[in-house]
Design an enzyme around this catalytic site. Sequence first.
Site, PDB file in Angstrom:
ATOM      1  N   SER A  99     -22.921   7.996 -36.220  1.00 42.72           N
ATOM      2  CA  SER A  99     -22.919   6.581 -35.850  1.00 42.72           C
ATOM      3  C   SER A  99     -24.323   5.988 -35.828  1.00 42.72           C
ATOM      4  CB  SER A  99     -22.209   6.408 -34.507  1.00 42.72           C
ATOM      5  OG  SER A  99     -22.046   5.063 -34.168  1.00 42.72           O
ATOM      6  N   ASP A 239     -23.798  -0.753 -37.749  1.00 42.42           N
ATOM      7  CA  ASP A 239     -24.370   0.549 -37.407  1.00 42.42           C
ATOM      8  C   ASP A 239     -24.084   1.531 -38.547  1.00 42.42           C
ATOM      9  OD1 ASP A 239     -21.637   0.894 -36.998  1.00 42.42           O
ATOM     10  OD2 ASP A 239     -21.909   2.248 -35.310  1.00 42.42           O
ATOM     11  N   ASP A 241     -22.088   4.046 -39.167  1.00 40.84           N
ATOM     12  CA  ASP A 241     -20.757   4.368 -39.685  1.00 40.84           C
ATOM     13  C   ASP A 241     -19.836   3.160 -39.767  1.00 40.84           C
ATOM     14  OD1 ASP A 241     -20.295   4.107 -36.921  1.00 40.84           O
ATOM     15  OD2 ASP A 241     -18.738   5.633 -36.934  1.00 40.84           O
ATOM     16  N   ASP A 243     -18.475   1.057 -37.615  1.00 36.59           N
ATOM     17  CA  ASP A 243     -17.391   0.718 -36.704  1.00 36.59           C
ATOM     18  C   ASP A 243     -17.816  -0.292 -35.639  1.00 36.59           C
ATOM     19  OD1 ASP A 243     -18.954   2.361 -35.117  1.00 36.59           O
ATOM     20  OD2 ASP A 243     -17.319   3.683 -34.499  1.00 36.59           O
TER      21      ASP A 243
END
Length: 447
Positions: A99, A239, A241, A243
């Site tokens: 992340s 960010d 990843d 999400d």
Amino acid sequence: MGKLFGTDGVRGVANIELTPELAYEIGRAGGFVLTHGNRGKVVVGKDTRASSDMLEAAISAGLCSIGLDVIQVGIIPTPAVAYLTRRYNALAGVVISASHNPYEYNGIKFFSADGYKLPDEIEDEIEDILLNNKSIELRPIKNSIGRIYFENNAPTHYKEYLKEKIGIDLKGYKIAMDCGNGALYKIGPEIIRELNGDVIAINTEPDGTNINNNCGSTNPHLAQQLVLDTNADLGISFDGDGDRIIAIDEKGRIIDGDHLLAICGRFLKKQNHLNGNTIVATVMSNMGLEVFLSQNEINLLRTPVGDRYIIEEMKKGNYVLGGEQSGHIIFMDLNTTGDGLATGLQLLKIMIKENEKASSLNDLVENLPQVLINARVKPENKNKFLDFPEIENAIKELEKKFRGTGRVLIRPSGTEPLVRVMIEGKDYDWIKKEAENLALLIEEILL
């Protein structure tokens, strides 16, 4: 919480803490627990870290070794894996990403067949196998060994799904986008162009080491400056990843997760699509959000920090909107996890439908000043801060000083050796000083 799984899967420094050997065993144990030994397929996606290829190979090998086929979808955001797991009728999904953490870290998180992150009891079952060296008596041979396939069309499937569900034309809109050299570096700008919008994108050249490197949602100043320099209608910062999202209005001001919840909640209520007139958020959400929602006759339910706790509450009450101040926003009608790109598109949809600028929507909520200070502690101490009377008494004394006009929230980080001290109140300078003093006390005792 177990010894391997944190608030969002397994994370650690790649090749030291999160080794390929461990990834292989996680593939075997996780695949076995989630599929009950049945044959089927598992979707595996990753972010742009240098170590993601290594871990992808290792966990894929583990899954294949218990007879599961692997559909590798390449570099793709976490929410896309949640969606594609359902679309491809897979038994599970796997994301290789840490992340927002620096590039030397990596992580592994699972989705169940219905696209949800795993509950604690399932993670505990996987951990029990791994930590107690329990043998999985499943070693298929010959043509029963799993195979690896690569799905080239996965990004297109995800984009087409979002375009169909959100249904907007961005002609005449200019979007400034910071992709953070992460999983949305290609898909993010592409979908804006495909919706006829004008996009100016930065940090779209990942090299394996520059993901989240002074860019992306944890460093929104780049997107803020880009909005001002290009006269964009909206800024979007992702960010690693994909999400979570931090948005920027046309004046260069941050639109955080609390403001996004307010904007989207009010809109959904007008459309009669806000089930139970309720939004789910965490204990970290600002009291300003609570005040705004109350004024608009919308209920706010608070959960512990972590988007999966929000999702559990949303499933329980059949609620459609929830999220975190950090920018994890869940639209349950769209996806089963936080989705930064979907959230950005939803915000643009509201701007179009309401004929409002981002700044006027951003002004809906007036935040109370909030300070967050990280206290560095020994890893073994981060969950023990209330075991020390000096710390417990300091917290109680501070709460007495507020007399209902603010909040004190102390919690351990899910991924780092930190205790997070959050204080909210009317006087910023005062709460900053109090937060620093409390963090210093925690460090002195627990480091």
